[in-house]
Design an enzyme around this catalytic site. Structure first.
Site, PDB file in Angstrom:
ATOM      1  N   ARG A 152      15.402   9.828   3.403  1.00  0.00           N
ATOM      2  CA  ARG A 152      15.842   8.655   2.637  1.00  0.00           C
ATOM      3  C   ARG A 152      17.154   8.076   3.168  1.00  0.00           C
ATOM      4  O   ARG A 152      17.918   7.468   2.412  1.00  0.00           O
ATOM      5  CB  ARG A 152      15.962   8.966   1.146  1.00  0.00           C
ATOM      6  CG  ARG A 152      14.617   9.275   0.519  1.00  0.00           C
ATOM      7  CD  ARG A 152      14.650   9.169  -0.993  1.00  0.00           C
ATOM      8  NE  ARG A 152      13.321   9.379  -1.539  1.00  0.00           N
ATOM      9  CZ  ARG A 152      13.054  10.014  -2.670  1.00  0.00           C
ATOM     10  NH1 ARG A 152      14.039  10.485  -3.404  1.00  0.00           N
ATOM     11  NH2 ARG A 152      11.821  10.150  -3.099  1.00  0.00           N
TER      12      ARG A 152
ATOM     13  N   ARG B 188      18.924   3.303  -0.872  1.00  0.00           N
ATOM     14  CA  ARG B 188      19.738   2.797  -1.985  1.00  0.00           C
ATOM     15  C   ARG B 188      21.220   3.115  -1.908  1.00  0.00           C
ATOM     16  O   ARG B 188      22.024   2.406  -2.491  1.00  0.00           O
ATOM     17  CB  ARG B 188      19.175   3.356  -3.295  1.00  0.00           C
ATOM     18  CG  ARG B 188      17.753   2.938  -3.559  1.00  0.00           C
ATOM     19  CD  ARG B 188      17.124   3.762  -4.668  1.00  0.00           C
ATOM     20  NE  ARG B 188      16.907   5.134  -4.271  1.00  0.00           N
ATOM     21  CZ  ARG B 188      16.377   6.060  -5.053  1.00  0.00           C
ATOM     22  NH1 ARG B 188      16.024   5.748  -6.284  1.00  0.00           N
ATOM     23  NH2 ARG B 188      16.202   7.287  -4.623  1.00  0.00           N
TER      24      ARG B 188
ATOM     25  N   ARG C 193      17.877  -5.857  -0.652  1.00  0.00           N
ATOM     26  CA  ARG C 193      16.946  -5.731  -1.785  1.00  0.00           C
ATOM     27  C   ARG C 193      17.050  -6.941  -2.722  1.00  0.00           C
ATOM     28  O   ARG C 193      16.071  -7.330  -3.339  1.00  0.00           O
ATOM     29  CB  ARG C 193      17.264  -4.435  -2.541  1.00  0.00           C
ATOM     30  CG  ARG C 193      16.267  -4.075  -3.626  1.00  0.00           C
ATOM     31  CD  ARG C 193      16.571  -2.720  -4.208  1.00  0.00           C
ATOM     32  NE  ARG C 193      17.877  -2.656  -4.836  1.00  0.00           N
ATOM     33  CZ  ARG C 193      18.431  -1.543  -5.314  1.00  0.00           C
ATOM     34  NH1 ARG C 193      17.787  -0.390  -5.212  1.00  0.00           N
ATOM     35  NH2 ARG C 193      19.615  -1.565  -5.873  1.00  0.00           N
TER      36      ARG C 193
ATOM     37  N   ASP D 217       6.275   3.989   2.423  1.00  0.00           N
ATOM     38  CA  ASP D 217       6.012   4.831   1.252  1.00  0.00           C
ATOM     39  C   ASP D 217       4.744   5.614   1.528  1.00  0.00           C
ATOM     40  O   ASP D 217       3.879   5.157   2.290  1.00  0.00           O
ATOM     41  CB  ASP D 217       5.846   3.981  -0.014  1.00  0.00           C
ATOM     42  CG  ASP D 217       5.914   4.852  -1.268  1.00  0.00           C
ATOM     43  OD1 ASP D 217       4.863   5.421  -1.659  1.00  0.00           O
ATOM     44  OD2 ASP D 217       6.997   4.987  -1.854  1.00  0.00           O
TER      45      ASP D 217
ATOM     46  N   TYR E 160      -1.192  10.907  -7.210  1.00  0.00           N
ATOM     47  CA  TYR E 160      -0.886   9.520  -7.570  1.00  0.00           C
ATOM     48  C   TYR E 160      -2.155   8.758  -7.928  1.00  0.00           C
ATOM     49  O   TYR E 160      -2.198   8.022  -8.927  1.00  0.00           O
ATOM     50  CB  TYR E 160      -0.179   8.801  -6.423  1.00  0.00           C
ATOM     51  CG  TYR E 160       1.315   9.006  -6.410  1.00  0.00           C
ATOM     52  CD1 TYR E 160       2.108   8.546  -7.462  1.00  0.00           C
ATOM     53  CD2 TYR E 160       1.940   9.652  -5.355  1.00  0.00           C
ATOM     54  CE1 TYR E 160       3.484   8.724  -7.462  1.00  0.00           C
ATOM     55  CE2 TYR E 160       3.321   9.839  -5.350  1.00  0.00           C
ATOM     56  CZ  TYR E 160       4.087   9.377  -6.403  1.00  0.00           C
ATOM     57  OH  TYR E 160       5.443   9.553  -6.406  1.00  0.00           O
TER      58      TYR E 160
END
Length: 353
Positions: A28, A32, A41, A78, A155
């Protein structure tokens, strides 16, 4: 120029060569905690846009490369990205993760899935990976990124992330025939996808089985491990020289099983001491990890001590320095910079294994 000057550092270590310091990247690392990412974003609020519009995904993937020069640059994506290519409609909700609009619960839905054709379904992947390879050259290693069958099935069946996994476990424990069909189809699709990423420029591929740590060891042996093997075997048949990494979140109880998957490198989380992980996995298995991402909230002295501790315990062969999981959103960027600087100053000759 010899092979040492042209083969990227991480790739050499992942292949089992002896290197002067452990290569370092961060899960990651694009995302963020970086102001540059948060600014982008605002302009592209949809995660799918950020990961599927080539120029945006390329920019995001390269933000940490420009800032910190990690030894690995990973495709910004993803794990659910290929699902629409099988006929599974999904979206990725900001802050909530993947949403599957019609969760897979019936034989008819499983039968309706079709094989993945990445060139048609995921045309942006080639553009992104080729651009990353072109940009970093031999200065860094480009990593591909796929989800594992169990986690993608979780998922697809749950319809979203879960705390209990009760729907997929209900299927696993009361109607496993349907689930095994789904897992097999997903494994074959992931193998196709991983091979495609390698053909497009990925030099190492990491498979994320994020939710396999939610299984008991005996259920891991039934629903996770055979399908991890199925993916890795198919990739190795066509791309035997591409190192493959396996990550399982919360993997302390299944480390030895991970080593049986066919992965070249086992990603270790921080719930296991790296020396214990090495002992449990055996001398032939390469490892990645395993700093607690929370360490990056500590002082520089503390961060340095923990890096040295991990590297010492991992020894001087077959270790890629990384966090045990993804870097956390509020992490100070200067601490991330310090993590990379410290890692790059290491000399394994001076670190006792």
């Amino acid at each position: 120029m010899g092979v040492y000057s042209t083969t990227p550092h991480l790739l050499r270590a992942a292949r089992g060569e002896v290197v002067d310091r452990p290569p370092v990247w961060m899960m990651r690392q694009a995302g963020r905690y970086m102001k540059a990412y948060r600014d982008l974003r605002e302009k592209y609020p949809s995660f799918r846009d950020r990961s599927e519009i080539p120029e945006v995904a390329i920019e995001v993937s390269l933000q940490p490369w420009r800032a910190f020069q990690p030894d690995g640059v990973i495709l910004f994506s993803d794990i659910v990205t290929p699902l629409p290519g099988l006929g599974i409609d999904m979206d990725i909700a900001e802050g909530k993760g993947p949403i599957i609009h019609s969760p897979l619960r019936t034989q008819e839905q499983i039968d309706a899935l079709h094989p993945l054709e990445p060139e048609t379904a995921l045309p942006f992947i080639k553009t992104i990976l080729q651009a990353l390879r072109s940009e970093v050259g031999d200065k860094s290693t480009v990593l591909g990124f796929v989800g594992a069958p169990w986690t993608l099935a979780a998922y697809a069946v749950e319809g979203k992330g879960s705390k209990t996994y009760s729907i997929i476990k209900n299927m696993a424990f009361s109607d496993p025939t349907i689930l095994h069909q789904l897992l097999a189809k997903l494994a074959d699709a992931i193998a196709i996808y991983a091979r495609y990423q390698i053909d497009c420029g990925a030099q190492v591929v990491q498979m994320f089985d994020s939710w396999a740590g939610q299984l008991s060891p005996q259920d891991y042996d039934t629903f996770a491990l055979p399908y991890q093997k199925r993916v890795f075997q198919q990739v190795k048949q066509t791309h035997p020289d591409t190192p493959l990494i396996l990550l399982v979140s919360g993997s302390a109880g299944v480390l030895e099983r991970m080593a049986q998957s066919g992965a070249d490198i086992v990603s270790v989380d921080w719930a296991v001491d790296m020396a214990d992980a090495r002992a449990r996995l055996g001398k032939q298995v390469k490892v990645q990890g395993n700093l607690d991402p929370g360490v990056l909230f500590g002082s520089k002295e503390f961060i340095r001590d923990r890096i040295l501790d991990t590297v010492r315990k991992a020894g001087n062969w077959g270790h890629i320095l990384n966090l045990g999981h993804g870097v956390l959103p509020e992490t100070p960027e200067e601490n991330v910079a310090f993590f990379f600087e410290t890692a790059k100053e290491l000399n394994l000759a001076g670190v006792k294994g």
